[in-house]
Design a protein around this motif. Structure first.
Motif, PDB file in Angstrom:
ATOM      1  N   ARG A 138       0.849  -1.191   0.000  1.00  0.00           N
ATOM      2  CA  ARG A 138       0.000   0.000   0.000  1.00  0.00           C
ATOM      3  C   ARG A 138       0.880   1.236   0.000  1.00  0.00           C
ATOM      4  NH1 ARG A 138      -4.982  -1.247   0.586  1.00  0.00           N
ATOM      5  NH2 ARG A 138      -5.783   0.817   1.026  1.00  0.00           N
ATOM      6  N   VAL A 139       0.474   2.245  -0.748  1.00  0.00           N
ATOM      7  CA  VAL A 139       1.115   3.559  -0.716  1.00  0.00           C
ATOM      8  C   VAL A 139       0.015   4.538  -0.327  1.00  0.00           C
ATOM      9  CG1 VAL A 139       2.318   5.340  -2.016  1.00  0.00           C
ATOM     10  CG2 VAL A 139       2.789   2.931  -2.480  1.00  0.00           C
ATOM     11  N   ASP A 140       0.208   5.202   0.814  1.00  0.00           N
ATOM     12  CA  ASP A 140      -0.846   5.996   1.428  1.00  0.00           C
ATOM     13  C   ASP A 140      -2.051   5.062   1.574  1.00  0.00           C
ATOM     14  OD1 ASP A 140       0.770   8.221   1.769  1.00  0.00           O
ATOM     15  OD2 ASP A 140       0.226   9.077  -0.162  1.00  0.00           O
ATOM     16  N   GLN A 141      -3.156   5.331   0.956  1.00  0.00           N
ATOM     17  CA  GLN A 141      -4.325   4.449   1.104  1.00  0.00           C
ATOM     18  C   GLN A 141      -4.569   3.575  -0.128  1.00  0.00           C
ATOM     19  OE1 GLN A 141      -5.848   4.158   4.068  1.00  0.00           O
ATOM     20  NE2 GLN A 141      -4.263   5.587   4.736  1.00  0.00           N
ATOM     21  N   ALA A 142      -3.693   3.637  -1.126  1.00  0.00           N
ATOM     22  CA  ALA A 142      -3.909   2.902  -2.376  1.00  0.00           C
ATOM     23  C   ALA A 142      -3.160   1.569  -2.378  1.00  0.00           C
ATOM     24  CB  ALA A 142      -3.452   3.746  -3.562  1.00  0.00           C
ATOM     25  N   ALA A 143      -3.838   0.516  -2.828  1.00  0.00           N
ATOM     26  CA  ALA A 143      -3.210  -0.805  -2.925  1.00  0.00           C
ATOM     27  C   ALA A 143      -2.143  -0.787  -4.017  1.00  0.00           C
ATOM     28  CB  ALA A 143      -4.265  -1.859  -3.243  1.00  0.00           C
ATOM     29  N   LYS A 144      -1.091  -1.585  -3.806  1.00  0.00           N
ATOM     30  CA  LYS A 144       0.012  -1.698  -4.765  1.00  0.00           C
ATOM     31  C   LYS A 144       0.192  -3.177  -5.077  1.00  0.00           C
ATOM     32  CE  LYS A 144       3.899   0.604  -6.194  1.00  0.00           C
ATOM     33  NZ  LYS A 144       3.216   1.082  -7.362  1.00  0.00           N
ATOM     34  N   ASP A 145       0.428  -3.497  -6.346  1.00  0.00           N
ATOM     35  CA  ASP A 145       0.636  -4.877  -6.767  1.00  0.00           C
ATOM     36  C   ASP A 145       1.922  -5.426  -6.136  1.00  0.00           C
ATOM     37  OD1 ASP A 145       0.172  -7.248  -8.238  1.00  0.00           O
ATOM     38  OD2 ASP A 145       1.517  -6.564  -9.822  1.00  0.00           O
ATOM     39  N   VAL A 146       1.846  -6.611  -5.579  1.00  0.00           N
ATOM     40  CA  VAL A 146       3.005  -7.285  -4.985  1.00  0.00           C
ATOM     41  C   VAL A 146       3.372  -8.467  -5.878  1.00  0.00           C
ATOM     42  CG1 VAL A 146       3.807  -8.649  -3.015  1.00  0.00           C
ATOM     43  CG2 VAL A 146       2.447  -6.587  -2.630  1.00  0.00           C
ATOM     44  N   SER A 147       4.623  -8.511  -6.308  1.00  0.00           N
ATOM     45  CA  SER A 147       5.086  -9.608  -7.163  1.00  0.00           C
ATOM     46  C   SER A 147       5.889 -10.607  -6.334  1.00  0.00           C
ATOM     47  CB  SER A 147       5.970  -9.059  -8.290  1.00  0.00           C
ATOM     48  OG  SER A 147       6.619 -10.133  -8.944  1.00  0.00           O
TER      49      SER A 147
END
Length: 170
Positions: A138-147
């Motif tokens: 997550r960056v701030d409140q946004a989800a981030k793709d994890v590889s």
């Protein structure tokens, strides 16, 4: 029960803002194959606050180095970390990851990074000698793709290069 939410921190100095980076757990296979000393903690910290300067340049987190990845459809992945010209110190773990990535043919870079660069990167990690490669989920409140694939590769680079940098005592 693990605490949820941001890690408490002191207020930023005047002219700084904070970018909240939440690191997810490493993939199971990397954890199972790691030596007991390098396995991830059972309850990793829920997040780190990464300062950005008043001119919108991201620095480093308090206990780790930020590394971003972009993946081109027709080329090798590219790792980039904040430039040392901002006054941050070189990270030992980041250096080991870059050494392995260079051998694997990945592109490497240092640059002034903005919060938008962190948000738009394909993948991102916090690297440290304690947690090794912790993918940012997550960056701030946004989800981030994890590889899991690239996290596992970074863990392999660290397993080799940190061992060479810090050989075992005879």
């Amino acid at each position: 029960m693990p605490r949820r939410g941001p890690t408490p921190s002191a207020p930023p100095r005047r002219g700084y803002r904070r970018l909240q980076l939440v690191a997810g757990r490493r993939p199971g296979s990397a954890s199972r194959n790691a030596s007991p000393a390098s396995r991830p903690p059972a309850n990793p910290p829920p997040g780190e606050l990464c300062p950005a300067t008043s001119d919108n340049k991201v620095l480093e987190a308090p206990t780790s180095t930020l590394v971003l990845m972009t993946v081109a459809a027709d080329g090798p992945p590219k790792l980039i970390t904040p430039t040392l010209k901002t006054g941050i110190l070189p990270g030992t773990t980041q250096g080991a990851a870059f050494a392995g990535a260079e051998r694997a043919g990945w592109e490497l870079g240092y640059g002034p990074l903005t919060p938008e660069d962190v948000r738009s990167a394909d993948h991102a990690w916090l690297l440290s000698s304690v947690r090794l490669a912790s993918p940012i989920s997550r960056v701030d409140q946004a989800a981030k793709d994890v590889s899991e694939h690239y996290t596992s590769q970074l863990m392999d680079f660290l397993a080799q290069d940190l061992a060479e940098t810090y050989p075992a005592e005879p």
